[in-house]
Design an enzyme around this catalytic site. Structure first.
Site, PDB file in Angstrom:
ATOM      1  N   CYS A  50     -33.766  91.380 -19.454  1.00  0.00           N
ATOM      2  CA  CYS A  50     -34.133  91.262 -21.585  1.00  0.00           C
ATOM      3  C   CYS A  50     -33.111  91.782 -22.035  1.00  0.00           C
ATOM      4  O   CYS A  50     -32.697  90.489 -23.271  1.00  0.00           O
ATOM      5  CB  CYS A  50     -34.988  91.804 -21.595  1.00  0.00           C
ATOM      6  SG  CYS A  50     -37.231  91.978 -20.640  1.00  0.00           S
TER       7      CYS A  50
HETATM    8  C1  BEZ Z   1     -36.065  93.339 -17.221  1.00  0.00           C
HETATM    9  O1  BEZ Z   1     -35.894  92.692 -18.266  1.00  0.00           O
HETATM   10  O2  BEZ Z   1     -35.521  93.151 -16.296  1.00  0.00           O
HETATM   11  C2  BEZ Z   1     -37.525  93.501 -16.684  1.00  0.00           C
HETATM   12  C3  BEZ Z   1     -38.856  93.604 -17.606  1.00  0.00           C
HETATM   13  C4  BEZ Z   1     -40.215  93.579 -16.558  1.00  0.00           C
HETATM   14  C5  BEZ Z   1     -40.362  94.167 -15.870  1.00  0.00           C
HETATM   15  C6  BEZ Z   1     -40.045  93.519 -15.140  1.00  0.00           C
HETATM   16  C7  BEZ Z   1     -38.088  93.214 -15.238  1.00  0.00           C
END
Ligand code: BEZ
Length: 224
Positions: A50
């Site tokens: 994210c």
């Molecule tokens: C991420 O943004 O890295 C992420 C968020 C939730 C689950 C897996 C990855």
């Protein structure tokens, strides 16, 4: 606001809502105004994928503005946490997030837009409640949904693809054309099947017939 999930399809009116965001409270349709909008969700704040995505969209915000398009993110936590995360995003990616990120800790808007993760048993918050997937909605100035994309939490999106589709939609609204596989702005386009060859001679003087159902033409497009 109902937490019932309406069936959202291309052509549905994007449900309106009021929410707190990293930039203060908004009413969604008022925020969109006469612009196009990209509504995109993230699972959670301070997560690695994210962070890269928010940085990339923040860097591209001028490209969206040129296309009369506003960005708005969503993540399943508080506005205060979003603001703290934005400091990290700038630190990591060098990009300042100027657009609002919706605070949706209770998943009200995530349910409204069917953004909840039903397949990844690891995409949960610290209370074990499902987080959101990576949804993208392109919404036009009449508030109609024009594109829906859904990515799993594990896979970061392709920001160039979002701009590519936006370009295709905006060009298709102004000209009787469609766009082929992997088309990007400046490439030849397809004469819309509803255009007769007689009409095409006037509309697209340089069109060529590859098959009766596949007619290509260059199209003069000004910079966005
Ligand atoms: C991420 O943004 O890295 C992420 C968020 C939730 C689950 C897996 C990855």
């Amino acid at each position: 606001m109902s937490t019932e999930t309406p069936t959202l399809r291309l052509g549905s009116t994007a449900p309106d809502f009021e929410a707190d965001t990293s930039n203060g409270p908004i009413k969604f349709h008022d925020y969109i105004g006469d612009s196009w909008a990209i509504l995109f969700s993230h699972p959670d704040d301070f997560t690695p994928v994210c962070t890269t995505e928010l940085g990339a969209f923040a860097k591209l915000e001028p490209e969206f503005s040129k296309r009369n398009t506003k960005l708005i993110g969503l993540s399943a936590s508080s506005a205060e946490k979003h603001r703290a995360w934005a400091v990290d995003i700038e630190d990591v990616t060098g990009a300042k997030v100027g657009f609002p990120i919706i605070a949706d800790p209770e998943r009200k808007i995530a349910h409204l837009y069917d953004m909840i993760d039903y397949q990844d048993a690891t995409n949960l918050d610290d209370k074990g409640v499902q987080l959101t997937i990576r949804s993208v909605f392109i919404i036009d100035p009449s508030k109609k949904i024009r594109l829906i994309m859904a990515y799993p939490a594990s896979t970061g999106r392709n920001s160039a693809e979002v701009i590519r589709v936006l370009d295709s939609l905006q060009l298709g609204d102004k000209n009787r054309i469609t766009t082929p596989i992997n088309w990007v702005r400046g490439d030849d386009v397809i004469v819309h099947p509803s255009v007769s060859n007689e009409e095409a001679k006037t509309l697209f003087p340089k069109f060529r017939i590859i098959k009766p159902y596949l007619r290509m033409t260059p199209l003069e497009v000004s910079d966005p």
